[in-house]
Design a protein around this motif. Structure first.
Motif, short mmCIF file in Angstrom:
data_model
loop_
_atom_site.label_atom_id
_atom_site.label_comp_id
_atom_site.label_asym_id
_atom_site.label_seq_id
_atom_site.Cartn_x
_atom_site.Cartn_y
_atom_site.Cartn_z
N ILE A 15 64.62 21.90 36.25
CA ILE A 15 65.59 20.80 36.06
C ILE A 15 66.81 21.08 36.95
O ILE A 15 67.40 22.15 36.86
N GLU A 16 67.14 20.11 37.79
CA GLU A 16 68.25 20.27 38.72
C GLU A 16 69.33 19.20 38.56
O GLU A 16 70.12 18.97 39.48
N GLU A 17 69.38 18.55 37.43
CA GLU A 17 70.36 17.49 37.23
C GLU A 17 71.78 18.06 37.25
O GLU A 17 72.09 19.02 36.52
N PRO A 18 72.67 17.51 38.08
CA PRO A 18 74.07 17.97 38.10
C PRO A 18 74.75 17.72 36.76
O PRO A 18 74.34 16.84 35.99
N ILE A 19 75.79 18.48 36.50
CA ILE A 19 76.53 18.36 35.24
C ILE A 19 78.00 18.08 35.54
O ILE A 19 78.64 18.80 36.30
N GLY A 20 78.50 17.00 34.95
CA GLY A 20 79.90 16.62 35.13
C GLY A 20 80.56 16.38 33.79
O GLY A 20 80.06 16.84 32.75
N THR A 21 81.68 15.67 33.78
CA THR A 21 82.39 15.41 32.54
C THR A 21 82.70 13.92 32.38
O THR A 21 82.72 13.17 33.36
N ASP B 1 70.31 19.45 17.34
CA ASP B 1 71.54 19.29 18.11
C ASP B 1 72.28 18.05 17.61
O ASP B 1 71.77 16.94 17.70
N PRO B 2 73.53 18.23 17.11
CA PRO B 2 74.26 17.09 16.58
C PRO B 2 74.92 16.23 17.64
O PRO B 2 75.43 15.16 17.34
N LEU B 3 74.91 16.71 18.89
CA LEU B 3 75.70 16.03 19.93
C LEU B 3 74.85 15.36 21.01
O LEU B 3 74.99 14.17 21.27
N TYR B 4 73.98 16.13 21.69
CA TYR B 4 73.28 15.60 22.86
C TYR B 4 71.95 14.95 22.48
O TYR B 4 71.17 15.48 21.69
N VAL B 5 71.70 13.78 23.09
CA VAL B 5 70.45 13.04 22.87
C VAL B 5 69.77 12.81 24.21
O VAL B 5 70.25 13.28 25.25
N ASN B 6 68.65 12.11 24.21
CA ASN B 6 67.89 11.87 25.44
C ASN B 6 68.79 11.37 26.57
O ASN B 6 69.60 10.47 26.37
N GLY B 7 68.62 11.98 27.73
CA GLY B 7 69.41 11.59 28.89
C GLY B 7 70.56 12.53 29.18
O GLY B 7 71.28 12.37 30.17
N GLY B 8 70.77 13.52 28.31
CA GLY B 8 71.86 14.48 28.54
C GLY B 8 73.23 13.90 28.29
O GLY B 8 74.21 14.30 28.90
N ILE C 116 72.20 20.24 27.65
CA ILE C 116 72.24 19.01 28.47
C ILE C 116 70.94 18.81 29.23
O ILE C 116 70.37 17.71 29.23
N HIS C 117 70.44 19.87 29.87
CA HIS C 117 69.23 19.73 30.68
C HIS C 117 68.00 19.37 29.85
O HIS C 117 67.19 18.52 30.24
N LEU C 118 67.83 20.03 28.70
CA LEU C 118 66.66 19.71 27.89
C LEU C 118 66.74 18.32 27.29
O LEU C 118 65.73 17.61 27.20
N SER C 119 67.94 17.89 26.91
CA SER C 119 68.07 16.52 26.41
C SER C 119 67.89 15.52 27.55
O SER C 119 67.37 14.41 27.35
N PHE C 120 68.27 15.92 28.77
CA PHE C 120 68.11 15.04 29.93
C PHE C 120 66.65 14.67 30.16
O PHE C 120 66.33 13.54 30.53
N ILE C 121 65.74 15.62 29.95
CA ILE C 121 64.31 15.34 30.16
C ILE C 121 63.65 14.76 28.90
O ILE C 121 62.42 14.64 28.85
N ALA D 218 75.12 15.17 31.62
CA ALA D 218 74.34 14.98 32.84
C ALA D 218 75.00 13.89 33.66
O ALA D 218 75.29 12.80 33.15
N SER D 219 75.24 14.19 34.93
CA SER D 219 75.96 13.24 35.79
C SER D 219 75.56 13.45 37.24
O SER D 219 75.67 14.56 37.76
N SER D 220 75.14 12.40 37.90
CA SER D 220 74.72 12.51 39.30
C SER D 220 75.87 12.92 40.21
O SER D 220 75.65 13.45 41.30
N SER D 221 77.11 12.70 39.76
CA SER D 221 78.27 13.07 40.56
C SER D 221 78.86 14.42 40.14
O SER D 221 79.91 14.81 40.62
N GLY D 222 78.16 15.14 39.26
CA GLY D 222 78.66 16.42 38.77
C GLY D 222 78.35 17.58 39.69
O GLY D 222 77.96 17.40 40.85
N LYS D 223 78.51 18.79 39.18
CA LYS D 223 78.26 20.00 39.96
C LYS D 223 76.80 20.43 39.83
O LYS D 223 76.17 20.21 38.79
N PRO D 224 76.24 21.07 40.88
CA PRO D 224 74.83 21.47 40.83
C PRO D 224 74.54 22.41 39.67
O PRO D 224 75.37 23.25 39.31
#
Length: 373
Positions: free
Chosen positions: A223-229, A293-300, A281-286, A242-248
């Motif tokens: 999983i290589e999805e960038p992470i931002g805020t 997890d009470p916070l992150y859902v599908n899509g990160g 974030i990465h596991l929820s992203f896929i 998970a954010s396409s404009s985030g950091k690698p």
């Protein structure tokens, strides 16, 4: 040099330390020095602007009027007092009750330079939010009170994450370990092709065990999805997502068990970078968020994301009330920092440190599951 926590005659059970938490914390003091850009501000403006993440404006007003702030050693209760360059401000936080947190820590490895701890889920690493005293750092300070300096964590684990926490006992070790963690993350930026082994010398490897929702069909996933805020209520500096404009960011996922009956999968995750909440974030992203997890859902992304609003209500101590929506520090998920392999920052010897698996993972390993190793 290899360090493992399995019980053998040459490798006894790790030492355990930790004092029970007092009912009330000791209270804290926070110091500030008025510099030229802040000269001319009133006391209430200074705190409500410079420390808005600590309390809303009305909360700071209460703290000032309660006599909790001194200027050059004198209690000031007039919020309109004008500040001058060089003035020393001290905010005195009253003793308070903190939420439950475990207090025992296992020592997995220790020498003159490093100490590796097995952090339990539910214990925060550094002070912040509702946990100012009930932290790993406090237990280290109490445990090492007769030594010249206290070990300090060189990285963080989420409050709900258990497992290996590495701490430096000397300034030199801290500096070198910080550089090592930074170097590992920077490699992701320069090496997006994960199959291209540019650096075959393993300087650090961090391996986690996680329990996720659903059945992962592939045996291995990168999983290589960038992470931002993004702005998020109750998180002053923004929530990591998970954010396409985030950091690698790069995570390698390897399936260990598939429990079709209970619809979850046990995975091993090696992280190449160290972004905050990266594995969650990465596991929820896929599409496979951590179980519980009470916070992150599908899509990160977060489960709840209300618009950022101005909330002037405050808790008894003047600070913000606990957010109604889930926040990163909430527990309930299953994630364990299981193994750390690194070149010792001082001796250059290879260290392999393993934290025993919590019962939930041992139970899942022994259950009737489909093993794809």
């Amino acid at each position: 040099m290899s360090t493992n926590t399995e019980d053998t005659p040459d490798n006894p059970s790790p030492a355990t330390f930790g004092k029970p938490w007092p009912e009330f914390n000791d209270g804290l003091t926070y110091r500030d020095l008025v510099r030229s850009p802040d000269s001319g501000l009133t006391l209430i403006d200074f705190y409500s602007i410079k420390h808005q993440s600590s309390a809303p404006l009305l909360g700071w007003l209460q703290r000032i009027e309660n006599g909790q702030i001194t200027v050059n050693g004198t209690v000031i209760t007039d919020p309109k007092t004008v500040l001058r360059i060089g003035s020393e401000l001290v905010y005195h936080r009253h003793p308070s009750k903190e939420p439950y947190a475990p207090h025992l820590l296992e020592v997995l490895f220790e020498d003159d330079h490093l100490i590796a701890l097995n952090k339990p889920s539910g214990l925060q690493v550094l002070p912040g939010g509702q946990f100012q005293q009930r932290t790993v750092l406090t237990q280290l300070q109490w445990h090492m009170k007769n030594q010249e300096s206290c070990p300090v964590p060189v990285h963080r684990l989420g409050r709900g994450t258990s497992g290996i926490l590495l701490c430096a006992k000397t300034k030199l070790a801290k500096t070198k370990l910080a550089a090592l963690f930074a170097e590992k993350t920077s490699q992701v930026v320069g090496n997006r092709k994960v199959n291209n082994e540019v650096n075959k010398v393993v300087k650090m490897s961090k391996i986690y065990r996680a329990l996720v929702c659903g059945i992962i069909n592939d045996d291995e996933i990168v999983i290589e999805e960038p992470i931002g805020t993004l702005k998020y209520p109750g998180v002053a500096k923004g929530l990591y997502v998970a954010s396409s404009s985030g950091k690698p960011a790069l995570s390698r996922v390897h399936v260990l068990k598939r429990d079709v009956k209970n619809n979850h999968t046990v995975v091993q995750v090696e992280i190449q970078s160290g972004r905050p909440h990266q594995i969650r974030i990465h596991l929820s992203f896929i599409g496979h968020p951590l179980l519980g997890d009470p916070l992150y859902v599908n899509g990160g992304i977060p489960k709840c994301c209300a618009p950022e609003t101005v909330d002037e209500t405050f808790a008894e101590d003047g600070g913000y009330k606990k957010p109604a929506n889930p926040v990163p520090g909430d527990c309930g998920y299953y994630l364990h920092a299981h193994q750390l392999i690194l070149c010792h920052p001082i001796t250059n010897e290879l260290c392999k440190i393993t934290a025993p698996l919590p019962p939930v993972f041992l139970a899942n390993e022994s259950s009737e599951s489909t093993n794809q190793e």
